[in-house]
Enzyme design. Structure first.
Site, PDB file in Angstrom:
ATOM      1  N   THR A 110      -3.751   1.985 -14.482  1.00 21.33           N
ATOM      2  CA  THR A 110      -4.231   0.598 -14.652  1.00 21.33           C
ATOM      3  C   THR A 110      -5.423   0.244 -13.759  1.00 21.33           C
ATOM      4  O   THR A 110      -5.841  -0.903 -13.717  1.00 21.33           O
ATOM      5  CB  THR A 110      -3.093  -0.430 -14.416  1.00 21.33           C
ATOM      6  OG1 THR A 110      -2.643  -0.329 -13.055  1.00 21.33           O
ATOM      7  CG2 THR A 110      -1.945  -0.185 -15.352  1.00 21.33           C
ATOM      8  N   GLY A 111      -5.962   1.231 -13.056  1.00 20.35           N
ATOM      9  CA  GLY A 111      -7.170   1.009 -12.262  1.00 20.35           C
ATOM     10  C   GLY A 111      -8.379   1.484 -13.039  1.00 20.35           C
ATOM     11  O   GLY A 111      -8.706   0.957 -14.114  1.00 20.35           O
ATOM     12  N   ASP A 167       0.873  -1.173   0.000  1.00 25.07           N
ATOM     13  CA  ASP A 167       0.000   0.000   0.000  1.00 25.07           C
ATOM     14  C   ASP A 167       0.912   1.226   0.000  1.00 25.07           C
ATOM     15  O   ASP A 167       1.681   1.425   0.940  1.00 25.07           O
ATOM     16  CB  ASP A 167      -0.869  -0.044   1.264  1.00 25.07           C
ATOM     17  CG  ASP A 167      -1.769   1.170   1.396  1.00 25.07           C
ATOM     18  OD1 ASP A 167      -1.508   2.213   0.758  1.00 25.07           O
ATOM     19  OD2 ASP A 167      -2.737   1.079   2.175  1.00 25.07           O
ATOM     20  N   ILE A 168       0.829   2.030  -1.039  1.00 27.00           N
ATOM     21  CA  ILE A 168       1.793   3.123  -1.216  1.00 27.00           C
ATOM     22  C   ILE A 168       1.689   4.180  -0.107  1.00 27.00           C
ATOM     23  O   ILE A 168       2.655   4.898   0.148  1.00 27.00           O
ATOM     24  CB  ILE A 168       1.639   3.744  -2.633  1.00 27.00           C
ATOM     25  CG1 ILE A 168       2.933   4.470  -3.032  1.00 27.00           C
ATOM     26  CG2 ILE A 168       0.427   4.668  -2.710  1.00 27.00           C
ATOM     27  CD1 ILE A 168       3.014   4.812  -4.497  1.00 27.00           C
ATOM     28  N   ASN A 211      -6.402  12.762 -10.967  1.00 26.74           N
ATOM     29  CA  ASN A 211      -7.167  13.157 -12.154  1.00 26.74           C
ATOM     30  C   ASN A 211      -6.831  14.615 -12.469  1.00 26.74           C
ATOM     31  O   ASN A 211      -6.253  15.318 -11.636  1.00 26.74           O
ATOM     32  CB  ASN A 211      -8.676  12.957 -11.940  1.00 26.74           C
ATOM     33  CG  ASN A 211      -9.163  13.589 -10.654  1.00 26.74           C
ATOM     34  OD1 ASN A 211      -9.008  14.793 -10.461  1.00 26.74           O
ATOM     35  ND2 ASN A 211      -9.727  12.799  -9.762  1.00 26.74           N
ATOM     36  N   TYR A 236      -8.695   3.963 -14.925  1.00 30.15           N
ATOM     37  CA  TYR A 236      -8.386   4.439 -16.282  1.00 30.15           C
ATOM     38  C   TYR A 236      -8.199   3.311 -17.297  1.00 30.15           C
ATOM     39  O   TYR A 236      -8.062   3.577 -18.497  1.00 30.15           O
ATOM     40  CB  TYR A 236      -7.166   5.363 -16.257  1.00 30.15           C
ATOM     41  CG  TYR A 236      -7.479   6.780 -15.777  1.00 30.15           C
ATOM     42  CD1 TYR A 236      -8.744   7.119 -15.298  1.00 30.15           C
ATOM     43  CD2 TYR A 236      -6.504   7.783 -15.815  1.00 30.15           C
ATOM     44  CE1 TYR A 236      -9.033   8.405 -14.855  1.00 30.15           C
ATOM     45  CE2 TYR A 236      -6.792   9.077 -15.378  1.00 30.15           C
ATOM     46  CZ  TYR A 236      -8.059   9.374 -14.901  1.00 30.15           C
ATOM     47  OH  TYR A 236      -8.335  10.654 -14.469  1.00 30.15           O
ATOM     48  N   GLY A 253      -9.615   4.730  -5.752  1.00 28.52           N
ATOM     49  CA  GLY A 253      -8.322   4.077  -5.943  1.00 28.52           C
ATOM     50  C   GLY A 253      -7.223   4.664  -5.091  1.00 28.52           C
ATOM     51  O   GLY A 253      -7.438   5.074  -3.946  1.00 28.52           O
ATOM     52  N   VAL A 254      -6.040   4.748  -5.667  1.00 33.56           N
ATOM     53  CA  VAL A 254      -4.862   5.189  -4.920  1.00 33.56           C
ATOM     54  C   VAL A 254      -4.999   6.669  -4.517  1.00 33.56           C
ATOM     55  O   VAL A 254      -4.540   7.088  -3.453  1.00 33.56           O
ATOM     56  CB  VAL A 254      -3.572   4.882  -5.724  1.00 33.56           C
ATOM     57  CG1 VAL A 254      -3.423   5.755  -6.935  1.00 33.56           C
ATOM     58  CG2 VAL A 254      -2.349   4.942  -4.839  1.00 33.56           C
ATOM     59  N   ASP A 255      -5.653   7.441  -5.361  1.00 34.24           N
ATOM     60  CA  ASP A 255      -5.874   8.872  -5.104  1.00 34.24           C
ATOM     61  C   ASP A 255      -6.665   9.055  -3.796  1.00 34.24           C
ATOM     62  O   ASP A 255      -6.252   9.803  -2.884  1.00 34.24           O
ATOM     63  CB  ASP A 255      -6.667   9.445  -6.295  1.00 34.24           C
ATOM     64  CG  ASP A 255      -6.611  10.956  -6.399  1.00 34.24           C
ATOM     65  OD1 ASP A 255      -5.996  11.593  -5.518  1.00 34.24           O
ATOM     66  OD2 ASP A 255      -7.192  11.495  -7.357  1.00 34.24           O
TER      67      ASP A 255
HETATM   68  P1  ADP Z   1      -5.984   5.331 -12.447  1.00 30.10           P
HETATM   69  O1  ADP Z   1      -7.198   6.235 -12.404  1.00 30.10           O
HETATM   70  O2  ADP Z   1      -4.720   6.056 -12.879  1.00 30.10           O
HETATM   71  O3  ADP Z   1      -6.241   4.077 -13.200  1.00 30.10           O
HETATM   72  P2  ADP Z   1      -6.362   3.988  -9.855  1.00 30.10           P
HETATM   73  O4  ADP Z   1      -6.107   4.537  -8.517  1.00 30.10           O
HETATM   74  O5  ADP Z   1      -7.753   3.625 -10.216  1.00 30.10           O
HETATM   75  O6  ADP Z   1      -5.694   4.997 -10.909  1.00 30.10           O
HETATM   76  O7  ADP Z   1      -5.483   2.684 -10.042  1.00 30.10           O
HETATM   77  C1  ADP Z   1      -4.086   2.687 -10.224  1.00 30.10           C
HETATM   78  C2  ADP Z   1      -3.490   1.473  -9.543  1.00 30.10           C
HETATM   79  O8  ADP Z   1      -3.331   1.758  -8.146  1.00 30.10           O
HETATM   80  C3  ADP Z   1      -4.355   0.209  -9.609  1.00 30.10           C
HETATM   81  O9  ADP Z   1      -3.519  -0.884  -9.952  1.00 30.10           O
HETATM   82  C4  ADP Z   1      -4.864   0.071  -8.171  1.00 30.10           C
HETATM   83  O10 ADP Z   1      -5.057  -1.300  -7.850  1.00 30.10           O
HETATM   84  C5  ADP Z   1      -3.717   0.627  -7.398  1.00 30.10           C
HETATM   85  N1  ADP Z   1      -3.977   1.059  -6.010  1.00 30.10           N
HETATM   86  C6  ADP Z   1      -5.137   1.374  -5.404  1.00 30.10           C
HETATM   87  N2  ADP Z   1      -4.933   1.722  -4.114  1.00 30.10           N
HETATM   88  C7  ADP Z   1      -3.576   1.620  -3.902  1.00 30.10           C
HETATM   89  C8  ADP Z   1      -2.720   1.833  -2.781  1.00 30.10           C
HETATM   90  N3  ADP Z   1      -3.199   2.214  -1.606  1.00 30.10           N
HETATM   91  N4  ADP Z   1      -1.379   1.618  -2.943  1.00 30.10           N
HETATM   92  C9  ADP Z   1      -0.880   1.228  -4.133  1.00 30.10           C
HETATM   93  N5  ADP Z   1      -1.635   1.024  -5.225  1.00 30.10           N
HETATM   94  C10 ADP Z   1      -2.969   1.201  -5.108  1.00 30.10           C
END
Ligand code: ADP
Length: 181
Positions: A124-125, A16-17, A30, A127, A38-40
């Protein structure tokens, strides 16, 4: 999995980043910098409102570009927000935009004297960028950047699932193999 390019290390880990203790973590933001899923969403939730306050002041970020803010309460020092492309089949400039997102994030880290950077798998989430194709662009771009710039000592990809980690490991293995031939 680790590999060394010049004097810099590329690491692939699962995790988890938001827990990363590095100089900068990169957010897959975005273009409105408004937060989201997601990660955002995870970064804003874990880091607190200070990050969003700075994002509002900055206002926005076009795809392929990157901006920098505080990391709020996170263990990292800074958050670099970059915007990847939405996947539309691959012939709408997606690879170039994705490469720019990685390159501009690393350049911004360098300008700010930040030597260790953790990336999620951008685009890759939600998007929808296919993971194997995205891994090729991500790793290829980082390798090329580290060949030219020694200021960044560590680039860590923090993949959120075993399947994503495996995809990145396969591509990195292939790219290193090609380099050695
Ligand atoms: P995008 O809109 O650029 O596709 P997302 O956040 O939907 O971004 O997804 C990008 C990647 O981040 C996906 O592979 C998702 O599984 C991953 N992700 C989601 N939460 C976390 C986190 N807490 N730490 C690391 N990676 C994450």
């Amino acid at each position: 999995m680790n590999t060394v390019i010049n004097e810099s290390t590329i690491e692939l880990v699962r995790g988890d980043i938001t827990n990363e203790r590095v100089d900068a973590i990169v957010n897959a933001a975005n273009s409105g910098l408004r937060g989201g899923g997601g990660v955002d969403g995870a970064i804003h939730r874990a880091g607190g409102g200070e990050i969003m306050a700075e994002c509002r002041k900055i206002g926005g970020c076009p795809p392929g570009q990157a901006v920098i803010t505080t990391a709020g309460g996170l263990a990292a020092s800074k958050v670099i927000h970059t915007v990847g492309p939405v996947w539309r089949g691959g012939s709408s400039g997606e690879p170039e935009t994705l490469a720019n997102a990685y390159r501009n994030s690393l350049a911004l880290a360098m300008e700010n004297g930040l030597a260790s950077v953790a990336f999620p798998s951008i685009s890759t989430g939600v998007y929808g960028y296919p993971i194997d194709k995205a891994a090729r662009v991500a790793l290829g771009t980082v390798i090329d950047f580290l060949k030219e710039h020694t200021e960044i000592s560590l680039v860590r990809f923090v993949l959120f699932s075993d399947a994503d980690l495996h995809a990145y490991e396969t591509v990195l293995g292939e790219l290193i193999q090609t380099e050695q031939e």
